[in-house]
Design an enzyme around this catalytic site. Structure first.
Site, PDB file in Angstrom:
ATOM      1  N   LYS B  87     -19.734  25.798  44.407  1.00 46.06           N
ATOM      2  CA  LYS B  87     -20.509  26.994  44.760  1.00 46.06           C
ATOM      3  C   LYS B  87     -19.659  27.867  45.681  1.00 46.06           C
ATOM      4  O   LYS B  87     -19.048  27.358  46.637  1.00 46.06           O
ATOM      5  CB  LYS B  87     -21.803  26.583  45.456  1.00 46.06           C
ATOM      6  CG  LYS B  87     -22.763  27.745  45.717  1.00 46.06           C
ATOM      7  CD  LYS B  87     -24.020  27.253  46.435  1.00 46.06           C
ATOM      8  CE  LYS B  87     -25.076  28.346  46.567  1.00 46.06           C
ATOM      9  NZ  LYS B  87     -26.278  27.874  47.289  1.00 46.06           N
ATOM     10  N   SER B 162     -30.465  29.857  45.212  1.00 48.09           N
ATOM     11  CA  SER B 162     -29.281  30.661  45.109  1.00 48.09           C
ATOM     12  C   SER B 162     -28.153  30.054  44.277  1.00 48.09           C
ATOM     13  O   SER B 162     -27.271  30.772  43.808  1.00 48.09           O
ATOM     14  CB  SER B 162     -28.727  30.932  46.520  1.00 48.09           C
ATOM     15  OG  SER B 162     -28.277  29.721  47.116  1.00 48.09           O
ATOM     16  N   SER B 186     -32.184  25.852  47.245  1.00 46.78           N
ATOM     17  CA  SER B 186     -31.127  26.474  46.435  1.00 46.78           C
ATOM     18  C   SER B 186     -30.347  25.513  45.557  1.00 46.78           C
ATOM     19  O   SER B 186     -29.558  25.942  44.707  1.00 46.78           O
ATOM     20  CB  SER B 186     -30.141  27.220  47.341  1.00 46.78           C
ATOM     21  OG  SER B 186     -30.727  28.412  47.802  1.00 46.78           O
TER      22      SER B 186
END
Lengths: 503, 515
Positions: B87, B162, B186
């Protein structure tokens, strides 16, 4: 814009009508090996932006870690200030945007200081003692150093500014007093003595280099006045970064004189910070400061609370050095100074200097003679702090051995010291370079003495009659003729010899 | 489709070990897959940056060590050579880190996050950096400054957020493993809506050093995978104490893979599973509720004791979260001022003061959602409002922790739907922040309490994945793996294989690849 000249009221007059209240925030930079929240070196004077890690630059993703040593040093300061030590305390974030603060918040303790509710007895020059209450001593980190490039030297009007983050994250302890009342006309003296005491304590604890000229100890001085007979504290001003003992004294004095003039004219004191100007010994208006400054403090979520145990605190207490009062008693006994002599030394702030000088090999009497005498006189003439002259124990020892070897006399030694202070080198070098060695060449001396005797036959007659003390009258001209390089004792011997008189 | 990319990380690792597949082949297969499905207008767009060269170099190194044999080969980490996606909130040397923000476009971190150091040490080739909502703020990845990521199950729908990039990459077989971060869901919510597995470890279980902070007291890095066992293996790799993170737990990582293996027997005899009354029913899609109810039946049939627990203060969790999180955001993001790094923007006109340069930089560098949260947090921390907002929210946090304590007195693990809804169409909630925030209603309580949570695929509703969430007490992450693996096994027995096999084949979107 600051006023070029402030209306002032004579100090004594001001304090005939008003009672002062003082308050101090003293920042002490700790001398830990690494910074408060990172493992970057905590060092002064290195190439800018070299003592930094990603943490000190506030790079994305970094996290702080508390320096345990800094916590221990802070606890030691708290203990030396007779404070309570918190069993549990946290750091907070003080949020504000400024480019010397890489995260745009300062990690500082806020409402949970590591140490609180202490006190310190401050003794003034005549022995009067003031009891100063310490509100708190809390841990925080220093900011970086900004240099504003441009004519103003301040951020306003600068063309650009340079920032050095070497100092960012250096561990600080901020020591805050409660309002100090009742100092009256002694307020400036007390201010100086208080800061001197803090400096002495942290130096004695060996938790700070305690050099004010390097900013290791920095003082913000709060002053307010209230009309005599009233008890409500007046509006205060905070004079920032008053960074020498003399400046603390002067700043407090100036603010008292200025406050009185403002209050006399029926106006109100603006609660604000003041800038201290060493050159003019005045303060000028800084930024308005109100208690409503909103730093949006909240507990630092990246750090876990600091928990102290009784065992840990007692372990640290056991490591504390000899308390200063006891140290003074011991030193006075060791050095054999009379009470008045010792108090003068303490008041002059020479305890450490004399101790170092003695440790370097001087006798207590010699050390005291130089510090209290010639060094103080030179400093007074130059209008600086004696300790800032840069006279080292080695210089004193060297001067003294030159005297003992009769290479120079006292008077020349004083001159040599002036040259040392002026940066001309070590005493021996200066004596050599400037040909200051005492004239021990008896033929040259003899000629000067002959001239003097020839010029003063009446004096010669007196000596011959046994009035040996009359020799003094000859010494002046001989000294003049030898540019002071004659040894007075030797002159006396030669005169007596020449006249065949027993000394 | 190359069969290598369909393998779980554990199965791929086994093939690497027995020599039937090389790491180079594995990395190349995934790079090919990324090239085929990630780019172009209709691509998944999971990746913001590809790290092909370094990934292949690491793969070649692993292959060489294996080929040489001996102690060095034996000392290789079990996951050595298995590719992973990161990420783009986690800083990496040698690859840009953007946090999905224009502010950090082109920024290269001079240091590695602790989890990245561990991944390098274990020699997992890093395929690249995955898309996210800007600074991890969002539930759909639509708040990325670098475009939307599409859900591999339906390219017109959101992949969650996210960490939509990491979840979509794993769901689209672009990577067998990925790292995510979970502040309010997330990792878990994207896992739920993409039919993958995601774990938020106990707060402090994985070092946060090098994860760009959103809300420090809530953030946690965790695994994103297709199987429970793979999450356990990755969790064991990245977990453990880190002296650089004061909040990291000073304990060794538990035996998580072993717990997953125990769960994979499908036997939950003696395990008490608490159903949280407040996390179901109203507000939850009928299809989500139906899959959840079926899962409960399966768990009961596996020997688990199902009990109902009540967490009455969860009612306030979302409100408390949207005070605490933005408060921390407002402070954590203050450093992005253009003075030291990032894209400095000068004011278009007027005096060039530091305040105005910082202002112009932040105005241009941050998107609307980030600004919204900074403003919200600044307000919540302001003098005069602190007690009413931040202070009250912290009290709610304590109440939620107590709710969990009471619940865990009755149950070993808790269970709920992960997300109240399935993946929604791109753009459908962008103008309604409150509707967007509701996606995290079931995941947020775990962050507020610091406890671990896992999402596992629970079936389909409207042909879209539904996630089932398990929660465990702090430090008891192993329980998640046992329960999660058991449900996975029971469901896969019914489905005849992983749920992800039911996902539609992705068309080749582009040969262009990504940047």
């Amino acid at each position: 814009m600051a006023h070029a000249t402030e209306e002032l009221v004579d100090f004594d007059e001001a304090l005939d009508r008003y009672d002062p209240a003082l308050g101090f925030e003293v920042h002490v930079e700790l001398n830990t090996a690494t910074k408060m929240f990172s493992d970057a070196p905590n060092a002064f004077g290195d190439v800018p932006n070299t003592n930094v890690t990603p943490v000190d630059l506030g790079l994305p993703g970094v996290l702080p870690v508390v320096n345990k040593k800094a916590v221990e040093y802070s606890i030691k300061i708290g203990l030396a200030l007779n404070c309570q030590i918190a069993e549990y305390c946290r750091f907070a974030r003080k949020n504000y945007f400024y480019p010397d603060t890489p995260k745009n918040f300062q990690t500082s303790q806020y409402d949970e200081p590591i140490a609180f509710d202490g006190w310190l007895d401050i003794e003034l020059s005549d022995g009067e003692v003031f009891h100063v209450e310490i509100e708190r001593a809390h841990m925080e980190e220093d900011a970086g150093k900004l240099t504003h490039m441009g004519t103003s030297g301040r951020i306003q009007g600068a063309d650009f500014s340079l920032v050095d983050y070497n100092r960012a994250g250096v561990p600080l302890v901020e020591i805050v007093t409660k309002p100090i009342l009742g100092a009256g006309k002694r307020a400036p003296e007390l201010a100086k003595a208080y800061v001197a005491a803090i400096r002495e304590i942290v130096k004695n604890l060996d938790v700070s280099d305690a050099k004010m000229e390097r900013g290791n100890v920095r003082c913000d001085a709060n002053v307010s006045l209230m009309p005599k007979g009233t008890t409500t504290l007046g509006t205060r001003t905070e004079t920032k970064n008053v960074n020498s003992l003399r400046a603390v004294e002067h700043a407090v004095r100036f603010e008292i004189e200025r406050h009185a003039a403002v209050l006399d004219s029926g106006e109100k004191i603006v609660q604000e910070t003041r800038h201290w100007h060493e050159d003019t010994r005045t303060t000028t208006s800084g930024r308005p400061k109100s208690d409503a400054d909103d730093y949006r403090y909240f507990p630092e979520p990246d750090l876990v609370p600091i928990v102290t145990t009784k065992e840990w605190i007692e372990e640290l207490r056991a490591q504390l050095p000899e308390p200063l009062a006891e140290r003074r008693k011991r030193l006075q006994a060791d050095w054999g100074y009379a009470d008045a002599e010792f108090r003068d030394v303490v008041n002059a702030g020479f305890l450490d200097a004399i101790e170092e000088t003695i440790a370097a090999g001087a006798s207590p009497a010699v050390a005291r003679k130089w510090w209290m005498g010639e060094i103080s006189r030179l400093a007074k003439n130059a209008d600086v702090e004696p300790l800032d002259l840069g006279v080292t124990p080695a210089t004193i020892i060297e001067l003294n051995s030159l005297i003992e070897a009769k290479k120079i006399n006292d008077k020349i030694a004083r001159q040599v010291l002036e040259y040392v202070v002026a940066g001309e080198g070590r005493p021996t070098e200066i004596v050599e370079k400037r040909s200051l060695a005492v004239v021990n060449d008896d033929s040259a001396l003899g000629a000067a003495i002959d001239d003097a005797m020839a010029a003063m036959p009446d004096v010669v007659a007196k000596i011959k009659d046994g009035k040996v003390q009359a020799i003094g009258a000859l010494i002046g001209p001989v000294m003049k003729a030898t540019r002071g390089q004659a040894d007075a004792g030797r002159v006396r011997e030669i005169v007596l010899e020449k006249l065949g008189v027993e000394g | 489709m190359n069969e290598i990319i369909k393998l779980s990380a554990a199965d791929l690792a086994a093939k690497l070990r027995d020599g039937s597949v090389t790491s180079t082949q594995a990395v190349q297969a995934h790079l090919d897959r990324i090239a085929a499905v990630d780019g172009g207008d209709r691509g998944v767009h999971a990746f913001l940056h590809l790290n092909a060269e370094e990934a292949l170099a690491v793969a070649a190194e692993v292959d060489a060590i294996r080929a040489a044999g001996g102690p060095e080969a034996e000392a290789l980490h079990p996951l050595a050579g298995v590719p992973i996606a990161i990420k783009d909130l986690i800083v990496t040397k040698g690859q840009p880190t953007t946090a999905g923000s224009k502010f950090l476009e082109g920024w290269m971190s001079p240091y590695d996050a602790t989890v990245i150091e561990k991944i390098r040490a274990a020699k997992l080739p890093m395929l690249g950096k995955t898309n996210l909502d800007e600074f991890a703020m969002g539930s759909s990845t639509e708040h990325s400054a670098y475009g939307d990521t599409r859900n591999p199950w339906d390219l017109d729908r959101i992949p969650g957020g996210s960490g939509g990039g990491s979840a979509a990459a794993v769901a689209a077989f672009e990577a067998p493993l990925a790292l995510g971060t979970d502040t309010g869901g997330s990792i878990r919510q994207p896992g739920a809506v993409t039919g993958t597995v995601g774990v938020k470890p106990t707060y402090g279980g994985v070092s946060r050093y090098g994860a760009i902070a959103m809300a420090s007291s809530l953030d946690q890095i965790g695994p994103v995978t297709r199987t429970v066992r793979d999450s356990a293996l990755l969790h064991e790799l990245i977990g453990g104490h880190d002296p650089k993170d004061s909040t990291s737990i000073d304990q060794p990582v538990a035996e998580l893979a072993a717990a997953a293996e125990q769960g994979a027997t499908g036997d939950l005899t003696g395990v008490r599973i608490g159903v949280i009354r407040e996390l179901q029913g109203e507000g939850y899609d009928a299809g989500v509720q139906a899959r959840f109810d079926e899962s409960l039946q399966l768990l009961r049939s596996a020997g688990a004791e199902i009990v109902e627990v009540s967490c009455p203060n969860f009612e306030y969790a979302l409100n408390a979260y949207y005070l605490i999180m933005p408060s921390e955001v407002s402070s954590n993001l203050a450093k992005f001022d253009g003075v030291r790094y990032g894209n400095r923007v000068l004011p278009a006109e007027g005096p060039m003061t530091i305040e105005r340069v910082m202002g112009a930089t932040r105005a241009a560098g941050f998107g609307d959602e980030v600004k919204r949260r900074i403003i919200l947090g600044t307000y919540a921390l302001s003098a005069g409002y602190y007690d009413a907002y931040y202070g009250s929210a912290q009290k709610v946090r304590t109440l939620i922790q107590r709710d969990f304590e009471a619940a865990f007195a009755q149950a070993d693990v808790l269970v709920s739907p992960t997300s109240p809804v399935v993946a929604f169409p791109l753009g459908s909630k962008l103008d309604d922040p409150l509707a967007m925030y509701l996606n995290d209603v079931a995941t947020i309580p775990a962050n507020l309490a610091g406890i671990p949570g896992i999402t596992v695929p629970g079936g389909l509703s409207e042909n879209l994945p539904v996630g089932i969430q398990f929660l465990a007490p702090a430090h008891e992450d192993a329980r998640l793996y046992r329960a999660g693996a058991a449900l996975e096994k029971l469901l896969e027995d019914q489905w005849g294989g992983p749920l992800i096999n039911q996902a539609p084949e992705l068309a080749e979107s582009s040969k262009e690849g990504v940047a």
